[in-house]
Motif scaffolding. Structure first.
Motif, PDB file in Angstrom:
ATOM      1  N   ALA A  84       0.828  -1.208   0.000  1.00 19.50           N
ATOM      2  CA  ALA A  84       0.000   0.000   0.000  1.00 19.50           C
ATOM      3  C   ALA A  84       0.859   1.253   0.000  1.00 19.50           C
ATOM      4  O   ALA A  84       0.547   2.246  -0.678  1.00 19.50           O
ATOM      5  N   PHE A  85       1.969   1.209   0.738  1.00 18.73           N
ATOM      6  CA  PHE A  85       2.901   2.352   0.737  1.00 18.73           C
ATOM      7  C   PHE A  85       3.442   2.592  -0.669  1.00 18.73           C
ATOM      8  O   PHE A  85       3.481   3.739  -1.149  1.00 18.73           O
ATOM      9  N   TRP A 106       2.891   5.960  -2.906  1.00 19.90           N
ATOM     10  CA  TRP A 106       4.051   6.697  -3.422  1.00 19.90           C
ATOM     11  C   TRP A 106       4.011   6.787  -4.945  1.00 19.90           C
ATOM     12  O   TRP A 106       4.236   7.854  -5.514  1.00 19.90           O
ATOM     13  N   GLN A 107       3.690   5.682  -5.594  1.00 24.14           N
ATOM     14  CA  GLN A 107       3.678   5.667  -7.048  1.00 24.14           C
ATOM     15  C   GLN A 107       2.595   6.586  -7.613  1.00 24.14           C
ATOM     16  O   GLN A 107       2.837   7.357  -8.553  1.00 24.14           O
ATOM     17  N   VAL A 108       1.389   6.516  -7.058  1.00 28.00           N
ATOM     18  CA  VAL A 108       0.270   7.295  -7.594  1.00 28.00           C
ATOM     19  C   VAL A 108       0.387   8.768  -7.215  1.00 28.00           C
ATOM     20  O   VAL A 108       0.229   9.660  -8.066  1.00 28.00           O
ATOM     21  N   VAL A 153       2.997  10.537  -6.090  1.00 21.44           N
ATOM     22  CA  VAL A 153       4.253  11.235  -6.396  1.00 21.44           C
ATOM     23  C   VAL A 153       4.637  11.110  -7.862  1.00 21.44           C
ATOM     24  O   VAL A 153       5.120  12.072  -8.472  1.00 21.44           O
ATOM     25  N   HIS A 154       4.399   9.961  -8.455  1.00 20.34           N
ATOM     26  CA  HIS A 154       4.917   9.703  -9.793  1.00 20.34           C
ATOM     27  C   HIS A 154       3.862   9.773 -10.896  1.00 20.34           C
ATOM     28  O   HIS A 154       4.127   9.333 -12.023  1.00 20.34           O
ATOM     29  N   THR A 155       2.689  10.294 -10.589  1.00 26.03           N
ATOM     30  CA  THR A 155       1.704  10.565 -11.642  1.00 26.03           C
ATOM     31  C   THR A 155       1.269  12.023 -11.533  1.00 26.03           C
ATOM     32  O   THR A 155       1.194  12.585 -10.430  1.00 26.03           O
ATOM     33  N   GLU A 156       0.982  12.618 -12.676  1.00 23.23           N
ATOM     34  CA  GLU A 156       0.586  14.030 -12.687  1.00 23.23           C
ATOM     35  C   GLU A 156      -0.734  14.252 -11.967  1.00 23.23           C
ATOM     36  O   GLU A 156      -0.887  15.217 -11.209  1.00 23.23           O
ATOM     37  N   VAL A 157      -1.691  13.343 -12.171  1.00 22.73           N
ATOM     38  CA  VAL A 157      -2.991  13.511 -11.530  1.00 22.73           C
ATOM     39  C   VAL A 157      -2.873  13.339 -10.018  1.00 22.73           C
ATOM     40  O   VAL A 157      -3.566  14.018  -9.249  1.00 22.73           O
ATOM     41  N   GLY A 158      -1.995  12.446  -9.570  1.00 20.57           N
ATOM     42  CA  GLY A 158      -1.787  12.276  -8.137  1.00 20.57           C
ATOM     43  C   GLY A 158      -1.214  13.522  -7.498  1.00 20.57           C
ATOM     44  O   GLY A 158      -1.665  13.947  -6.421  1.00 20.57           O
ATOM     45  N   GLN A 159      -0.224  14.123  -8.144  1.00 21.82           N
ATOM     46  CA  GLN A 159       0.337  15.367  -7.629  1.00 21.82           C
ATOM     47  C   GLN A 159      -0.701  16.487  -7.644  1.00 21.82           C
ATOM     48  O   GLN A 159      -0.742  17.317  -6.737  1.00 21.82           O
ATOM     49  N   TRP A 160      -1.557  16.492  -8.670  1.00 21.35           N
ATOM     50  CA  TRP A 160      -2.583  17.525  -8.771  1.00 21.35           C
ATOM     51  C   TRP A 160      -3.580  17.426  -7.617  1.00 21.35           C
ATOM     52  O   TRP A 160      -3.913  18.427  -6.981  1.00 21.35           O
TER      53      TRP A 160
END
Length: 293
Positions: free
Chosen positions: A23-24, A28-30, A32-39
């Motif tokens: 789950a961690f 982290w992947q979604v 931090v490493h995706t644009e929509v996740g950061q948005w």
């Protein structure tokens, strides 16, 4: 405890550790490493300005109470509780849980990378902030305290500890110190260490240790778990609604989507901590039996 029961407990703890580690990695992947996740993270963080003047005082008090000195004091208190109960292994394990979780968080925070998708230019220079150190402090102390408390007050300690750790996680968001994913990741780091601590307690447990089925806190764990899942569902619905607006910059959004992002993320933070505590509570009576043997 019979050997078979101990074996199944060990399997359960290993599963808990692996699931929370997975789950961690997913968070982290979604996030931090995706644009929509950061948005989504940035929308929630931008929404913290709504009503900030009202909550600044309580938020500052919660966060300012967390320091190296306070962490050492809390660790000493938890160790003392275990020692006066005659549980030396428990005192050592609880201390290792707190130390391990907090050291791991700091290593991850400075070791993980955060790509810049141009979503949050104001904080781009800060770099990675996942997991949250303050949230790890609160959650590790909460779980360790639940472990060392006597069985009669353990469930109450679990609720109080989960509430405190959840408040700390939301406070880091409200203060603008951390994104929601940072707090959730911190809870998962603590959850993994709680499972590892449980395995250590199981290894050091005497063969004559007796576990009373009545010591299981099933109702408390169920309430925490169901409440946490419902909060996570509410978070998921709020964030799913936001996704349709992802073409708009966080600073350009109106008050309503910013509030939904902030409130939904706060619910997700609280829900994640409730689930982590519930998972630990389901097995603690087997790790810290009433009769040591």
């Amino acid at each position: 405890m019979r050997a078979t029961a101990r074996g199944w407990t060990a399997v359960w703890l290993v599963v808990l550790a692996l699931v929370q580690a997975a789950a961690f990695l997913a968070v982290w992947q979604v996030a931090v490493h995706t644009e929509v996740g950061q948005w989504v993270d940035t929308v929630a963080l931008t929404g913290n300005r709504i009503g900030q003047d009202t909550i600044d005082g309580p938020v500052d008090r919660i966060l300012n109470a967390m320091s190296v000195v306070s962490l050492l004091a809390a660790t000493a208190m938890i160790g003392f509780i275990a020692l006066i109960r005659g549980r030396i292994a428990l005192a050592v394990t609880a201390t290792l849980l707190i130390a391990g979780a907090n050291v791991t968080t700091q290593l991850l925070k400075y070791g993980l990378n955060r790509p810049d998708f141009g979503v949050d230019p104001e904080r781009a220079g800060v770099g990675n902030s996942l997991p949250s150190g303050h949230t790890t402090v609160a959650a590790s102390v909460a779980i360790a305290l639940m472990l060392v408390l006597p069985r009669k007050v353990r469930a109450a300690g679990a609720f109080i500890g989960a509430g405190y750790a959840a408040a700390a996680g939301v406070a880091t968001l409200s203060a603008g110190w951390h994104r929601p994913s940072d707090a959730v990741a911190a809870y998962l780091v603590v959850g993994v260490w709680a499972a590892l601590a449980g395995l250590l307690l199981l290894i050091t447990q005497r063969e004559q240790a007796e576990v009373a089925p009545g010591d299981a806190h099933r109702i408390a764990a169920l309430v925490l778990g169901v409440g946490g899942v419902l909060a996570l569902v509410a978070c998921g619905l709020a964030l799913a609604w936001l996704i349709d607006l992802r073409g708009t910059g966080p600073q350009e959004l109106s008050r309503r989507p910013l509030f939904i992002g902030y409130a939904g993320s706060a619910a997700g933070i609280a829900g994640a901590m409730a689930v982590v505590m519930a998972l630990a509570l389901t097995v603690v009576h087997r790790l810290v039996p009433r009769v040591k043997g």
